[in-house]
Design a protein around this motif. Structure first.
Motif, short mmCIF file in Angstrom:
data_model
loop_
_atom_site.label_atom_id
_atom_site.label_comp_id
_atom_site.label_asym_id
_atom_site.label_seq_id
_atom_site.Cartn_x
_atom_site.Cartn_y
_atom_site.Cartn_z
N MET A 1 50.96 35.34 -59.46
CA MET A 1 52.26 35.48 -60.04
C MET A 1 52.43 34.42 -61.11
O MET A 1 52.43 33.24 -60.81
N THR A 2 52.53 34.83 -62.35
CA THR A 2 52.65 33.87 -63.44
C THR A 2 53.86 34.15 -64.33
O THR A 2 53.93 33.64 -65.43
N ASP A 3 54.79 34.95 -63.87
CA ASP A 3 55.97 35.25 -64.67
C ASP A 3 56.77 33.98 -64.90
O ASP A 3 57.21 33.32 -63.96
N ALA A 4 56.96 33.64 -66.17
CA ALA A 4 57.63 32.38 -66.53
C ALA A 4 59.04 32.29 -65.98
O ALA A 4 59.46 31.24 -65.49
N ASP A 5 59.79 33.39 -66.04
CA ASP A 5 61.17 33.34 -65.56
C ASP A 5 61.24 33.14 -64.05
O ASP A 5 62.09 32.39 -63.56
N ILE A 6 60.32 33.73 -63.32
CA ILE A 6 60.29 33.56 -61.87
C ILE A 6 59.89 32.13 -61.53
O ILE A 6 60.48 31.49 -60.66
N ARG A 7 58.93 31.59 -62.25
CA ARG A 7 58.51 30.19 -62.04
C ARG A 7 59.68 29.24 -62.27
O ARG A 7 59.87 28.29 -61.51
N GLU A 8 60.47 29.50 -63.29
CA GLU A 8 61.62 28.64 -63.59
C GLU A 8 62.68 28.73 -62.49
O GLU A 8 63.28 27.72 -62.13
N LEU A 9 62.90 29.93 -61.99
CA LEU A 9 63.86 30.08 -60.89
C LEU A 9 63.42 29.27 -59.68
O LEU A 9 64.23 28.57 -59.06
N VAL A 10 62.15 29.33 -59.35
CA VAL A 10 61.63 28.57 -58.21
C VAL A 10 61.75 27.08 -58.49
O VAL A 10 62.17 26.30 -57.62
N ARG A 11 61.40 26.68 -59.68
CA ARG A 11 61.45 25.26 -60.06
C ARG A 11 62.87 24.70 -59.90
O ARG A 11 63.07 23.56 -59.52
#
Length: 101
Positions: A1-11
């Motif tokens: 999973m490398t979706d930038a928006d999903i990574r930002e939500l998790v971050r």
């Protein structure tokens, strides 16, 4: 999973929204999406260095002791996910630990 928006939500700690987006974009079960987000959260935890939860410390200890199967079983017990989801999450955790060494 490398979706930038999903990574930002998790971050930023928006776990529920990250799970929703992951599921909408990649399909699969709620448990699979949760496991994927949990694995990503672990990755960020290792990158930023906050204190580990007791569960994370337990998984780390099992991995350091070469007890990967026991770590997968424990992950399944705690999170109620399937074998594949647990294995993916534990593999992500093992990779994060390997990078730290």
């Amino acid at each position: 999973m490398t979706d930038a928006d999903i990574r930002e939500l998790v971050r930023h700690g928006a776990t529920i929204e990250a799970i929703r987006r992951h599921r909408a974009r990649h399909g699969g079960t709620l448990l699979a999406a949760r496991a994927a987000i949990e694995a990503l959260r672990w990755e960020f935890t290792q990158a930023s260095g906050p204190a580990l939860s007791a569960f994370e410390a337990e998984i780390d200890q099992l991995l350091r002791s070469d007890q990967k199967i026991a770590a997968i079983k424990r992950f399944r017990e705690v999170h109620g996910v399937g074998l594949k989801e647990a294995k993916d999450a534990v593999d992500a955790r093992a990779d994060a630990l390997a990078r730290r060494r």
